[in-house]
Design an enzyme around this catalytic site. Structure first.
Site, PDB file in Angstrom:
ATOM      1  N   ARG A 154     -23.062  28.056 -18.763  1.00 14.10           N
ATOM      2  CA  ARG A 154     -22.655  26.680 -18.917  1.00 14.10           C
ATOM      3  C   ARG A 154     -23.635  25.794 -19.732  1.00 14.10           C
ATOM      4  NH1 ARG A 154     -23.217  25.407 -12.919  1.00 14.10           N
ATOM      5  NH2 ARG A 154     -24.840  26.966 -13.157  1.00 14.10           N
ATOM      6  N   CYS A 263     -15.732  25.012 -24.792  1.00  9.31           N
ATOM      7  CA  CYS A 263     -15.098  26.260 -24.298  1.00  9.31           C
ATOM      8  C   CYS A 263     -13.698  26.145 -23.977  1.00  9.31           C
ATOM      9  CB  CYS A 263     -15.844  27.075 -23.423  1.00  9.31           C
ATOM     10  SG  CYS A 263     -17.399  27.671 -23.968  1.00  9.31           S
TER      11      CYS A 263
END
Ligand code: UDX
Length: 436
Positions: A154, A263
């Site tokens: 992340r 993403c």
């Protein structure tokens, strides 16, 4: 062990620096000479907490270096990672694999020892087969195998995600390659990081399935938030109430303005494309993509409603706090703030904004927005303040000051950072997400 990382973008750089920190010798390779020059001078191309220090420490220890020369960079490496971008192809949403294949060609042409070629870039099912075909066609004189090893980092927490992963996924049926990959990740085994050895195709799909599932979870709670608003329920409690069920889990159930970033938007589209190609439609993901896209602009309408509707909103001033798709990054890709700023501009609203890291990248994307050098500067004279991204800096605003600076005390909290009752007690007209 020597590791080569081809592509020194977000994933390549974080992974390369972390592998070096494990004690491996790592060379990060990139075609962009200015990027390599800057990295050699200690300047990071992205904002990621802790990265500059990690890079500097490992460069100093002699374990991490940067080059534009692929042949030199991969020489002697037992594992060669491909970590170049796979953006959405214009027009059809399919992942653009031209960078991955170009690297495979180059590696095939310059391989000077036995090595495992590992795709870390997010690539659709079957890409490993094509990489293998390209390498085979180049007829290298050395043994090679192609493995998949997706990343689950992340942004903003990438280093800790790398060092303390929920799992490591390695996709290859080749025993020798599995051994090499075990060596690569050995330092993490000491921390008992679970490792899943699987086939290359399963590994490739795991990455897309994971991101799509998380996008589903977020979109599900966002739709529940809309329902909460209609029925007079509080999505924060609904989220807590369902998240306590171990089968559901509490993470990624935070309602907000819709997911963005580098993403989820691109990977959900690419999964749809794969599903279509293989005639196995994923209708849930199709719906999620549509709902999330519509949601971003709907958040602009939410702000307009808080201003009293379309008529009343024209000519008013709105302050956006936070522009990046999430905190602790400067990444603006597919950030909900873009659609919100556009919806407001279309409604004739003047917009000012402040973001701790994202303004440089945001400014050209939203030419009508006035960028300010602090939250309070953005708020000055505003008819509504909107929390778009939950940066820590916006979690403890001085509301006396905010109220004094604003033209009208209207707060639209798209991340549910504040308690509605408290804000009302402070004299604000407060709108959250899903807090009916
Ligand atoms: C994601 C995945 O988490 C990571 O595993 C993968 O490798 C890359 O994509 P990232 O894009 O950095 O990482 O961001 P993430 O923290 O997952 O958030 C994505 C988006 O979802 C953000 O816009 C965020 O604000 C939003 N989000 C996340 C919510 O709206 N609610 C949540 O509960 C969680």
């Amino acid at each position: 062990m020597k590791i080569a990382m081809v592509g020194s973008g977000y994933v390549g750089l974080v992974s390369g620096a972390c592998f070096a920190d494990f004690g491996h010798e790592v060379v990060c390779i990139d075609k962009d000479p200015s990027k390599i020059e800057r990295l050699n001078a200690g300047v990071m191309p992205i904002y990621e907490p802790g990265l500059a220090e990690l890079v500097a420490g490992n460069v100093k220890a002699g374990r991490l270096s940067f080059t534009t020369d692929l042949a030199e960079g991969i020489a002697g490496a037992s594992a060669i990672f491909i970590a170049v971008g796979t953006p959405s192809r214009r027009g059809d949403g399919h992942a653009d694999l031209s960078f991955v294949y170009a690297v495979a060609e180059e590696v095939g042409a310059s391989l000077s020892n036995d090595a495992v070629i590992v795709t870390k870039s997010t690539v659709p099912v079957g890409t490993g087969d094509e990489v293998e075909r390209i390498l085979t066609a180049a007829a290298p004189k050395h043994r090679f195998a192609v493995a998949s090893n997706p990343e689950f980092l992340r942004e903003g927490a990438a280093i800790s995600d790398f060092k303390r992963p929920d799992r490591i996924v390695i996709g290859t049926d080749d025993e020798w390659a599995r051994g090499v990959m075990n060596e690569v990740y050995r330092p993490l085994f000491l921390n008992k990081a679970p490792i899943l050895m699987t086939s290359r195709r399963s590994s490739e799909l795991i990455k897309y399935a994971a991101n799509a599932f998380l996008a589903v979870k977020i979109t599900f709670i966002n739709e529940m938030a809309d329902l909460c608003e209609k029925v007079g329920a509080d999505v924060q409690d609904v989220s807590r109430g369902i998240g306590m069920d171990g089968r559901i889990g509490s993470k990624f159930l935070h309602a907000g303005p819709g997911y963005g970033g580098s993403c989820f938007p691109k990977d959900t589209l690419a999964l749809l494309k794969t599903a279509e190609d293989y005639e196995a439609p994923t209708r849930i993901v199709e719906a999620v993509v549509k709902v999330n896209e519509a949601r971003k602009r709907a958040m602009g309408r939410k702000v307009i409603d808080a201003l009293g509707g379309m008529e009343a909103a024209r000519g008013k001033k709105v302050a956006l706090l936070g522009l990046t798709f999430k905190p602790n990054t400067d990444d603006m890709r597919d950030s909900p703030s873009i659609a919100i700023a556009m919806a407001l501009a279309d409604a004739g609203v003047q917009v000012s904004a402040y973001d701790p890291e994202g303004m440089e990248l945001a400014a050209p994307m939203m030419p009508d927005v006035t960028m300010c050098n602090s939250a309070y500067a953005a708020i000055e004279g505003a008819d509504a303040t909107v929390i778009v991204t939950e940066w820590d800096a916006f979690r403890a605003l001085d509301f006396e000051r905010v109220k004094a600076l604003m033209n009208a005390p209207v707060l639209v909290d798209l991340r549910n950072v504040y308690e509605p009752a408290e804000m009302r007690a402070k004299g604000f007209a407060y709108t959250g997400v899903g807090r009916g």
